[in-house]
Design a protein around this motif. Structure first.
Motif, short mmCIF file in Angstrom:
data_model
loop_
_atom_site.label_atom_id
_atom_site.label_comp_id
_atom_site.label_asym_id
_atom_site.label_seq_id
_atom_site.Cartn_x
_atom_site.Cartn_y
_atom_site.Cartn_z
N SER A 115 -33.22 11.59 -84.05
CA SER A 115 -34.02 10.38 -83.97
C SER A 115 -33.11 9.22 -83.60
CB SER A 115 -34.74 10.09 -85.30
OG SER A 115 -33.80 9.78 -86.32
N ILE A 116 -33.70 8.20 -83.00
CA ILE A 116 -32.98 6.96 -82.68
C ILE A 116 -33.81 5.83 -83.27
CG2 ILE A 116 -31.96 5.53 -80.87
CD1 ILE A 116 -31.93 7.91 -79.03
N PRO A 117 -33.64 5.55 -84.55
CA PRO A 117 -34.52 4.59 -85.22
C PRO A 117 -34.23 3.14 -84.91
CG PRO A 117 -32.89 5.42 -86.76
CD PRO A 117 -32.71 6.20 -85.50
N SER A 118 -33.02 2.84 -84.40
CA SER A 118 -32.67 1.43 -84.22
C SER A 118 -31.57 1.29 -83.18
CB SER A 118 -32.20 0.82 -85.56
OG SER A 118 -31.09 1.56 -86.06
N SER B 19 -20.13 -10.71 -71.94
CA SER B 19 -21.08 -9.64 -71.65
C SER B 19 -21.40 -8.88 -72.94
CB SER B 19 -20.52 -8.70 -70.60
OG SER B 19 -19.33 -8.09 -71.08
N SER B 20 -22.53 -8.19 -72.92
CA SER B 20 -22.93 -7.39 -74.07
C SER B 20 -23.66 -6.15 -73.60
CB SER B 20 -23.82 -8.21 -75.00
OG SER B 20 -25.04 -8.55 -74.36
N PHE B 21 -23.80 -5.19 -74.48
CA PHE B 21 -24.55 -3.98 -74.18
C PHE B 21 -25.20 -3.48 -75.45
CE2 PHE B 21 -20.19 -2.59 -75.04
CZ PHE B 21 -20.39 -1.61 -76.00
N THR B 22 -26.18 -2.61 -75.27
CA THR B 22 -26.95 -2.07 -76.39
C THR B 22 -26.42 -0.70 -76.78
OG1 THR B 22 -28.94 -3.26 -75.70
CG2 THR B 22 -29.25 -1.41 -77.19
N GLY B 23 -26.22 -0.50 -78.07
CA GLY B 23 -25.87 0.82 -78.59
C GLY B 23 -27.08 1.41 -79.31
N PHE B 24 -27.33 2.70 -79.11
CA PHE B 24 -28.48 3.38 -79.71
C PHE B 24 -27.98 4.22 -80.89
CE2 PHE B 24 -29.57 2.37 -75.38
CZ PHE B 24 -30.87 1.88 -75.48
N ASN B 25 -28.51 3.94 -82.07
CA ASN B 25 -28.07 4.59 -83.30
C ASN B 25 -28.75 5.95 -83.45
OD1 ASN B 25 -26.59 2.23 -83.94
ND2 ASN B 25 -28.44 1.31 -84.79
N GLN C 276 -38.57 0.35 -75.14
CA GLN C 276 -39.08 1.50 -74.39
C GLN C 276 -37.97 2.48 -74.06
OE1 GLN C 276 -42.26 2.39 -73.66
NE2 GLN C 276 -42.75 0.67 -75.03
N ARG C 277 -36.78 1.98 -73.74
CA ARG C 277 -35.66 2.86 -73.48
C ARG C 277 -35.27 3.63 -74.75
NH1 ARG C 277 -30.45 1.13 -70.02
NH2 ARG C 277 -31.89 1.84 -68.37
N ARG C 278 -35.29 2.96 -75.90
CA ARG C 278 -34.98 3.64 -77.16
C ARG C 278 -35.94 4.81 -77.38
NH1 ARG C 278 -36.81 4.20 -82.11
NH2 ARG C 278 -38.61 2.88 -81.69
N LEU C 279 -37.23 4.57 -77.18
CA LEU C 279 -38.21 5.62 -77.39
C LEU C 279 -38.02 6.76 -76.38
CD1 LEU C 279 -41.38 3.42 -78.01
CD2 LEU C 279 -40.14 4.78 -79.70
N TYR D 183 -36.03 12.25 -75.19
CA TYR D 183 -35.17 13.14 -74.41
C TYR D 183 -34.25 13.96 -75.32
CZ TYR D 183 -31.13 14.61 -71.70
OH TYR D 183 -30.12 15.37 -71.15
N ILE D 184 -33.55 13.30 -76.23
CA ILE D 184 -32.55 14.01 -77.03
C ILE D 184 -33.21 14.92 -78.06
CG2 ILE D 184 -32.20 12.30 -78.87
CD1 ILE D 184 -29.15 12.81 -78.42
N GLN D 185 -34.45 14.59 -78.46
CA GLN D 185 -35.17 15.50 -79.35
C GLN D 185 -35.50 16.81 -78.63
OE1 GLN D 185 -38.41 13.03 -80.60
NE2 GLN D 185 -37.34 12.31 -82.43
N LEU D 186 -35.90 16.71 -77.38
CA LEU D 186 -36.21 17.91 -76.60
C LEU D 186 -34.95 18.75 -76.36
CD1 LEU D 186 -38.73 16.45 -73.99
CD2 LEU D 186 -39.24 17.96 -75.93
N VAL D 187 -33.82 18.09 -76.13
CA VAL D 187 -32.56 18.81 -75.97
C VAL D 187 -32.19 19.52 -77.27
CG1 VAL D 187 -30.06 18.53 -75.65
CG2 VAL D 187 -31.66 17.35 -74.12
N GLY D 188 -32.30 18.82 -78.40
CA GLY D 188 -31.90 19.39 -79.68
C GLY D 188 -32.78 20.51 -80.16
#
Length: 492
Positions: free
Chosen positions: A4-7, A18-24, A75-78, A83-88
């Motif tokens: 899961s990627i909750p946040s 500059s900044s970027f987003t990290g997915f937990n 939307q990218r988080r979801l 994607y990663i749930q289907l891989v796992g």
């Protein structure tokens, strides 16, 4: 593996602005790593190159040319979560050596752990301590191998054992927190849980494998010590007369005879979970959940009497883990407008529900409310995997070994953009070896220090969190039990 990627969290450099987003990313209910979009995209491309052409990977969320708005980030988080749930949940992909090595590297980077040699204590069930010299970035299989070498257990028997994190409660009860997987480093994982010991136990569910281990002197000792501990803690149910007989056998030191008796007792070889609220046979029933021997058992107590309700795993059609939320009148994270002032959804617990075939044409959902619902789900999947493995005529080593595929040299892209060659996760070939070198994008040491400090603070905040969403294969909201198809008239 349950992903899961909750946040998300924001990373930035003081110099460039500059900044970027990290997915937990959470795996099996706990925080594992924080990754950028391009890191997951790199994994996708390498999986695509290394796997047979007959295999089709899930579609990866497309790139965007411009900076993302808060809604687009959500939307990218979801999409990444999907994607990663289907891989796992793919039986081949989840056992890929590439995926295992990638997740191990990502855990190391997210925890800011440098590779160094340490002494890691591994305990047997009777409290005996094995002081193993390991690397901080060693995966679970390597730590298990090094610990077992110190007690002279032959390498051929390693596949029958596993490492667990266990915690002794104030009441004296022993709680199993999690089973360590080969995509994580025990040294790093142990640091994230309070007052937990690294414990060696058997990693299989069917007692038939005992016969193989009982032919080996060291493996026999491990089985015997585990059985003694489980009897002493009440995890194996005995009568007063039988307990006296077992005590006499223990005094004589006849380990094989002791095991031959306890192997026939209820709940032998099972994992026991703390009492939880269940809705069977009646709502708000308090029961102890026990998993093993191809069954999920509920032990309910009426005074001194214990009532045992057995649910065969082969009659569980599917199961799911669902988060329980409560709304809190607080603004959500920075991606939301403060003017909207939405209610914040706070995770207060988890529930495990399974659909059980009570009789012909009669399916019933049964729910267990427990913080360890995710671990129960992992154990259920492990039991099903073992049943399928036995049907194919394979031994437990087939379940433990990663799927090896010949592929070109692989690389791990760190969050700062620098590349690191991925080999077979050898202990000394880790990210810290390039951490102090001049990185490829010229990021200053000051920025590196700032990011590490902020990241360490973030890791500490994630220690107690559960995953906030669980989705499963083929777009369904539950795990389908592949062993359910074996049910015949005798089972009903």
């Amino acid at each position: 593996m349950h992903f899961s990627i909750p946040s998300t969290q924001e990373f930035g450099s003081e110099g460039s602005g500059s900044s970027f987003t990290g997915f937990n990313i959470h795996i099996n209910g706990s925080f594992h790593c924080c990754l950028r979009y391009k890191q997951l995209h790199s994994l996708h491309e390498q999986l695509k190159r290394s796997l047979p052409s007959s295999m089709v990977l899930p579609s990866f969320p497309p790139k965007k040319l411009l900076s993302l708005t808060p809604n687009q980030i959500e939307q990218r988080r979801l999409s990444l979560e999907r994607y990663i749930q289907l891989v796992g949940q793919d039986p081949v992909l989840c056992r890929s050596e590439l995926l295992r090595a990638f997740l191990l590297k990502s855990q190391q980077e997210s925890s800011f752990t440098e590779c160094s040699e340490v002494t890691l204590d591994v305990y047997l069930m009777n409290g005996y301590r094995i002081a193993a010299s390991v690397y901080t970035t060693d995966c679970s299989a390597k730590v298990l191998e090094k610990a077992c070498a110190l007690i002279d257990l032959s390498p051929e028997r390693l596949c029958y054992f596993a490492l667990y994190l266990m915690r002794k409660e104030a009441s004296g009860e022993l709680t199993i927190v999690k089973r360590l997987m080969d995509f994580e480093a025990p040294f790093i994982s142990q640091k994230r849980w309070d007052n937990c010991r690294l414990v060696l136990r058997t990693g299989y569910w069917d007692p038939c494998y005992d016969l193989e281990l009982m032919r080996d002197r060291i493996a026999l000792n491990l089985l015997y010590l585990q059985a003694l501990s489980d009897v002493d803690r009440g995890w194996i149910v005995t009568t007063r007369d039988l307990l006296e007989e077992l005590t006499n056998i223990q005094v004589r030191g006849n380990k094989s005879e002791y095991l031959e008796i306890v192997r026939k007792l209820p709940l032998y070889g099972c994992l026991q979970f703390p009492r939880a609220c269940v809705d069977y046979p009646e709502p708000n029933t308090m029961a102890t959940v026990v998993l093993g021997n191809k069954e999920l058992n509920l032990l309910t107590f009426c005074g001194d009497d214990v009532q045992e309700t057995k649910f065969k795993v082969t009659r569980i059609r599917c199961w799911r883990v669902t988060p329980i939320h409560a709304n809190e009148d607080q603004p959500t994270n920075g991606h939301q407008s403060h003017s909207q002032a939405p209610q914040k959804s706070v995770l207060i617990g988890l529930e495990l529900s399974f659909e059980y075939l009570m009789a012909k044409n009669q399916l019933k959902w049964i729910t267990i409310y427990s913080e360890q619902s995710m671990l129960m789900s992992v154990c259920l999947q492990s039991i099903v995997d073992e049943l399928l493995n036995q049907k194919n005529g394979s031994d437990p080593s087939h379940l433990q070994s990663p799927q090896h595929v010949e592929y070109a040299p692989l690389s791990y892209i760190r969050r700062d953009g620098s590349n690191h060659c991925m080999t077979d996760s050898s202990s000394t070939d880790t990210l810290c070896n390039v951490a102090n070198s001049d990185n490829s994008n010229g990021t200053s040491n000051q920025h590196s220090s700032t990011t590490t400090t902020n990241g360490s603070s973030f890791i500490r905040r994630k220690l107690k969190e559960f995953n906030t969403t669980v989705r499963f294969r083929n777009g369904k909201d539950s795990v389908h039990n592949e062993a359910f198809e074996w049910i015949g008239d005798d089972d009903l």
